[in-house]
Scaffold this active site. Sequence first.
Site, PDB file in Angstrom:
ATOM      1  N   ASP A 163      13.519   7.285  -6.760  1.00  0.00           N
ATOM      2  CA  ASP A 163      12.785   6.039  -6.595  1.00  0.00           C
ATOM      3  C   ASP A 163      11.358   6.259  -7.064  1.00  0.00           C
ATOM      4  O   ASP A 163      10.883   7.401  -7.159  1.00  0.00           O
ATOM      5  CB  ASP A 163      12.804   5.568  -5.142  1.00  0.00           C
ATOM      6  CG  ASP A 163      12.504   4.075  -5.015  1.00  0.00           C
ATOM      7  OD1 ASP A 163      13.463   3.274  -5.054  1.00  0.00           O
ATOM      8  OD2 ASP A 163      11.321   3.711  -4.909  1.00  0.00           O
ATOM      9  N   ARG A 197       1.232  -8.118  -0.791  1.00  0.00           N
ATOM     10  CA  ARG A 197       1.563  -6.694  -0.883  1.00  0.00           C
ATOM     11  C   ARG A 197       0.314  -5.808  -0.900  1.00  0.00           C
ATOM     12  O   ARG A 197       0.322  -4.706  -0.341  1.00  0.00           O
ATOM     13  CB  ARG A 197       2.377  -6.435  -2.155  1.00  0.00           C
ATOM     14  CG  ARG A 197       3.761  -7.079  -2.155  1.00  0.00           C
ATOM     15  CD  ARG A 197       4.708  -6.367  -1.209  1.00  0.00           C
ATOM     16  NE  ARG A 197       6.016  -6.972  -1.181  1.00  0.00           N
ATOM     17  CZ  ARG A 197       7.000  -6.701  -2.045  1.00  0.00           C
ATOM     18  NH1 ARG A 197       6.786  -5.824  -3.012  1.00  0.00           N
ATOM     19  NH2 ARG A 197       8.164  -7.305  -1.942  1.00  0.00           N
TER      20      ARG A 197
END
Length: 282
Positions: free
Chosen positions: A154, A43
């Site tokens: 979010d 990531r």
Amino acid sequence: MLPANRPTEFRFEPADHAAISAFAYDAAGILLPPGKMQLVYGRLAPRVRARGLTRFADYVALIDQDDAERTRALDALTTNHTSFFREAHHYDHFIDQAWPALDQRLATRGKVRIWSAACSSGEEPYSLLMAMFGNERGNGQRLARTDLRVLGTDLSTEILDAARAGRYSLETAASIPPMLRGLWTTRVGDSVEVHPLVRERVAFRKLNLLEAWPMRGLFDAIFCRNVMIYFDEATKERLQTRLADHLVPGGFLYIGHSERLAATVAPRFTCVGRTTFQKVAS
């Protein structure tokens, strides 16, 4: 370090992973145990590369000093897997059991508020609205004139930008039921775009579920699915308590298929379906 037989571009030590794990937990309650070391490398390696660094230790030092990079790192670490009409039984329950009374309230000039927490790239709130708008264009036009609002929140700023755009690949849109897809999306080249009537009903906002929430009103339904699996038990309990506090009596809470209510929170709800709960009236 990562397995010795797996070549890596950047040096990544267990101490680097431990520092990143502590950062993710403190910032967002995300658990990244040692077994997630490879995931973290995958990531964050693009960010290490983008900043011209050669060691994760230098990137750890950078995110400790640079607020903008901290945000980018958290965005990269946040899992954003979702799809249209995922866990379809929740939408079926909402339309069959919750929606009739809410629709009647709207018809008498009342308001309806729904929250899609951890909404990722927007498929969940858009699915909800398509389900409410239904198979008739006129019904959607009617609801667009009412006080119906969906909040989508979010942690990731990047993913929220994608949600606001409301444009998805043909493969992603394939999970929308054909009738709804034909009415509430438009083909644009090799992608589809969500109809403006649907997009206008959603307000997308950045929100860390572990921090203060600015919302003052209560919600008729909250969808908070497949996010608590990344939290420890204490964090789950705190979050579920706050979610219950933000629901109207009789409101519905929908959680992910592998998630469960904490023992201290469960008495505030009645289970009315698979991972579907109705808040007990006070």
